[in-house]
Write an enzyme that holds these catalytic residues in place. Structure first.
Site, short mmCIF file in Angstrom:
data_model
loop_
_atom_site.label_atom_id
_atom_site.label_comp_id
_atom_site.label_asym_id
_atom_site.label_seq_id
_atom_site.Cartn_x
_atom_site.Cartn_y
_atom_site.Cartn_z
N CYS A 72 0.87 -1.17 0.00
CA CYS A 72 0.00 0.00 0.00
C CYS A 72 0.91 1.22 0.00
CB CYS A 72 -0.91 -0.01 1.22
SG CYS A 72 -1.93 1.46 1.36
N CYS A 218 -4.87 5.86 -4.97
CA CYS A 218 -4.21 4.59 -4.69
C CYS A 218 -2.76 4.70 -5.17
CB CYS A 218 -4.93 3.45 -5.40
SG CYS A 218 -4.10 1.85 -5.25
#
Length: 274
Positions: A72, A218
């Site tokens: 992430c 993202c």
């Protein structure tokens, strides 16, 4: 159970961060889903910070559906900023399921993280069979029912597929995202990006995140998109990837390693009763 935690975001991509280095908190899948639920606390991902002998910390990422994620990017940048304030160090090394990530604190709330080299072999992504990862020949349709065939697959710690389209506003990401995420080509599911190349220095994107759904931003999708764009001859080594909430600057170095630079939010201390 009362938990102390932090809330942070990178361009609206938001996280609940729990420090597990001193006091170990074991959460069930149901509790993770509850914390991520926007009717309760709400976040795209839950991050656990764990002790690590070889780095500043080990990070575990959980999507809002309770499943794990190998990487992430925005979450890593947020934790790097958090630990930098704790240690007064400008370089933070973090270990994840997908490898070691080095972050540099560049100034007030600006953090750069090296994500590594994008993987492009079919079994590295992984795909269910040997396919041309530059073009998976997947059909998607715009709002006018026009057919678009494509899809470039990249793994940057988690699997991504990027569709380069003339105008991503003409596509319904809420419909296409979940269909492609669960496509039989992707045994571990995938993140889905609809990307429009504005020029050599700018790509606009919409992202459906595996296990989390539509997301404001993202980090790994930005990295995968920049890598795929360079692969396809659409951009050069440096490009800004623009979300509805702002931009991430992506650069690919001489070793083909991807670096992501962008802002992080203030750190909010929260208490969770679960």
């Amino acid at each position: 159970m009362d938990l102390k935690a932090f809330k942070m975001d990178g361009l609206g991509n938001d996280f609940v961060i729990i420090d597990n280095r001193q006091k170990i908190t074991n959460l069930t899948k149901e509790q993770i889903i509850k914390i991520c639920d926007r009717k309760f606390i709400g976040c795209d991902q839950l991050i656990l910070i764990k002790k690590c002998e070889t780095a500043d910390a080990y990070l575990e990422f959980y999507n809002s559906d309770g499943g794990t994620s190998g990487a992430c990017g925005n979450g890593t940048r947020c934790v790097a900023d958090l630990l930098s304030k704790e240690t007064n160090k400008n370089t933070i090394n973090l270990t994840t399921l997908s490898g070691n990530l080095k972050s540099e604190i560049l100034g007030d709330k600006l953090v750069s993280t090296e994500i590594g080299v994008g993987k492009t072999k079919w079994n590295e992504i992984p795909l269910s069979k040997d396919l041309n990862t530059k073009n998976l020949n997947i059909k998607i349709y715009d709002l006018n029912k026009n057919e678009h065939i494509g899809g470039t697959a990249i793994n940057v710690g988690n699997p991504h597929v990027i569709f380069f389209v003339d105008n991503n506003e003409n596509f319904d990401i809420n419909k296409i995202g979940p269909e492609i995420e669960k496509h039989n080509f992707f045994p571990e599911k995938c993140n889905v990006t609809l990307a429009t190349v504005i020029n050599h220095g700018l790509i606009k994107v919409k992202v459906w995140e595996r296990g989390a759904g539509l997301t404001k931003a993202c980090g790994t999708a930005a990295c995968a998109t920049a890598f795929a764009a360079k692969q396809n001859g659409l951009t050069n080594n440096k490009v800004d990837v623009e979300f509805s909430t702002g931009k991430l600057s992506i650069s690919i170095d001489h070793n083909n390693s991807i670096h992501m630079k962008g802002p992080v939010s203030d750190i909010e201390n929260i208490e969770i009763k679960i």
